[in-house]
Design a protein around this motif. Structure first.
Motif, PDB file in Angstrom:
ATOM      1  N   CYS A 138     -21.757   8.652   0.109  1.00 57.06           N
ATOM      2  CA  CYS A 138     -21.727   7.623   1.153  1.00 57.06           C
ATOM      3  C   CYS A 138     -22.088   8.290   2.472  1.00 57.06           C
ATOM      4  O   CYS A 138     -21.238   8.911   3.113  1.00 57.06           O
ATOM      5  CB  CYS A 138     -20.348   6.972   1.221  1.00 57.06           C
ATOM      6  SG  CYS A 138     -20.226   5.737   2.549  1.00 57.06           S
ATOM      7  N   GLN A 140     -22.387   7.712   5.641  1.00 56.33           N
ATOM      8  CA  GLN A 140     -22.013   6.836   6.742  1.00 56.33           C
ATOM      9  C   GLN A 140     -21.115   7.593   7.724  1.00 56.33           C
ATOM     10  O   GLN A 140     -20.227   8.338   7.317  1.00 56.33           O
ATOM     11  CB  GLN A 140     -21.270   5.607   6.223  1.00 56.33           C
ATOM     12  CG  GLN A 140     -22.098   4.717   5.309  1.00 56.33           C
ATOM     13  CD  GLN A 140     -23.112   3.903   6.080  1.00 56.33           C
ATOM     14  OE1 GLN A 140     -22.834   3.397   7.171  1.00 56.33           O
ATOM     15  NE2 GLN A 140     -24.305   3.758   5.515  1.00 56.33           N
ATOM     16  N   ASN A 168     -17.065   2.274   6.369  1.00 56.23           N
ATOM     17  CA  ASN A 168     -18.274   1.742   5.729  1.00 56.23           C
ATOM     18  C   ASN A 168     -18.377   2.139   4.264  1.00 56.23           C
ATOM     19  O   ASN A 168     -19.133   1.527   3.498  1.00 56.23           O
ATOM     20  CB  ASN A 168     -19.513   2.213   6.485  1.00 56.23           C
ATOM     21  CG  ASN A 168     -19.614   1.615   7.872  1.00 56.23           C
ATOM     22  OD1 ASN A 168     -19.083   0.537   8.134  1.00 56.23           O
ATOM     23  ND2 ASN A 168     -20.274   2.318   8.777  1.00 56.23           N
ATOM     24  N   THR A 189     -17.607  -0.276   1.191  1.00 54.86           N
ATOM     25  CA  THR A 189     -18.590  -1.276   0.775  1.00 54.86           C
ATOM     26  C   THR A 189     -19.531  -0.662  -0.253  1.00 54.86           C
ATOM     27  O   THR A 189     -20.117   0.405  -0.018  1.00 54.86           O
ATOM     28  CB  THR A 189     -19.398  -1.776   1.985  1.00 54.86           C
ATOM     29  OG1 THR A 189     -18.498  -2.345   2.936  1.00 54.86           O
ATOM     30  CG2 THR A 189     -20.423  -2.806   1.570  1.00 54.86           C
ATOM     31  N   ASN A 238     -23.133   0.855   0.431  1.00 55.53           N
ATOM     32  CA  ASN A 238     -23.315   2.052   1.250  1.00 55.53           C
ATOM     33  C   ASN A 238     -23.231   3.352   0.447  1.00 55.53           C
ATOM     34  O   ASN A 238     -23.296   4.442   1.023  1.00 55.53           O
ATOM     35  CB  ASN A 238     -22.287   2.072   2.384  1.00 55.53           C
ATOM     36  CG  ASN A 238     -22.591   1.026   3.426  1.00 55.53           C
ATOM     37  OD1 ASN A 238     -23.749   0.691   3.660  1.00 55.53           O
ATOM     38  ND2 ASN A 238     -21.561   0.483   4.059  1.00 55.53           N
TER      39      ASN A 238
END
Length: 230
Positions: free
Chosen positions: A114, A116, A121, A124, A127
């Protein structure tokens, strides 16, 4: 607590799965002291879940789980999975750390990250970027190593490949770095002994750049390997 005193442990239920038991839980702490946790739901169509507790996680009630509709990987998890990998990827030149996982799927052993800036985030599904490590179905145990002190380390994986073997892999495609474009994995060494990694397997690296693997061998033995390369 200090080593000369007894500690006080605070316990809490951090997530609940109503469809059955949970399994293959992994816990990892980032250099920023965020605590990441993954687990698999124990059903025929199990999914891989991620949650986190913000630094310094002084209260387990601070864990933030994925909503029921979100997961890292949905309905494609190897049913008999006993061990997964969870590690942190350092964004080059920053104090940001991305969670990354390795796990067995119904069609392939998989890697997901991920990328991010905010861990929120990562709750989700969209992502998470996923990539096959090896196109072998239902590998039940594996681990992931990332050096969280190194800028954009190269992801390295070990996965149980058959009853008596485990195989090492590292990302060679894309940017070949955990904070860049995700690409294919290349195969490394084969580790062979007895009934290997039917319950657990761990991959680590020491400061002299030597890799270490430990796994169960059958029900009564522990097997250990080390290598200067992976």
């Amino acid at each position: 607590a200090a080593s000369t005193s007894s500690g006080t442990w605070t316990a809490a239920v951090v997530d609940t799965f109503t469809g059955g038991a949970t399994r293959a839980a992994r816990l990892s702490v980032s250099p920023n002291d965020d605590v990441g946790l993954t687990y698999i739901t124990n059903t025929a169509a199990g999914v891989l879940k991620f949650m986190y507790c913000p630094a310094t996680c002084s209260n387990p009630a601070s864990f933030v789980p994925m909503a029921a509709a979100n997961n890292v990987e949905g309905a494609a998890i190897a049913n008999a999975t006993v061990h997964t990998g969870l590690a942190w990827c350092k964004l080059t030149g920053a104090s940001t750390y991305y969670p990354a996982v390795a796990y067995g799927g119904t069609a392939a052993y998989r890697y997901a990250v991920c990328q991010q800036a905010s861990l929120a985030n990562c709750l989700t599904a969209a992502n998470w970027t996923k990539q096959n490590v090896v196109a072998t179905a239902n590998l039940v145990a594996g681990d992931l190593y990332l050096d969280a002190t190194a800028n954009g380390d190269q992801p390295k994986v070990v996965a149980k490949n058959a009853a008596t073997t485990a195989v090492t892999y590292k990302m060679t495609g894309g940017s070949a770095l955990c904070d860049g474009a995700v690409g294919a994995f290349g195969v490394g060494a084969t580790l062979t002994t007895g009934t290997m990694a039917s319950q657990y397997i761990r991959l680590m690296k020491s400061s002299n750049d030597r890799f270490h693997v430990v796994a169960n061998n059958g029900t009564a033995s522990v097997v250990y390997y080390n290598s200067q390369t992976n």
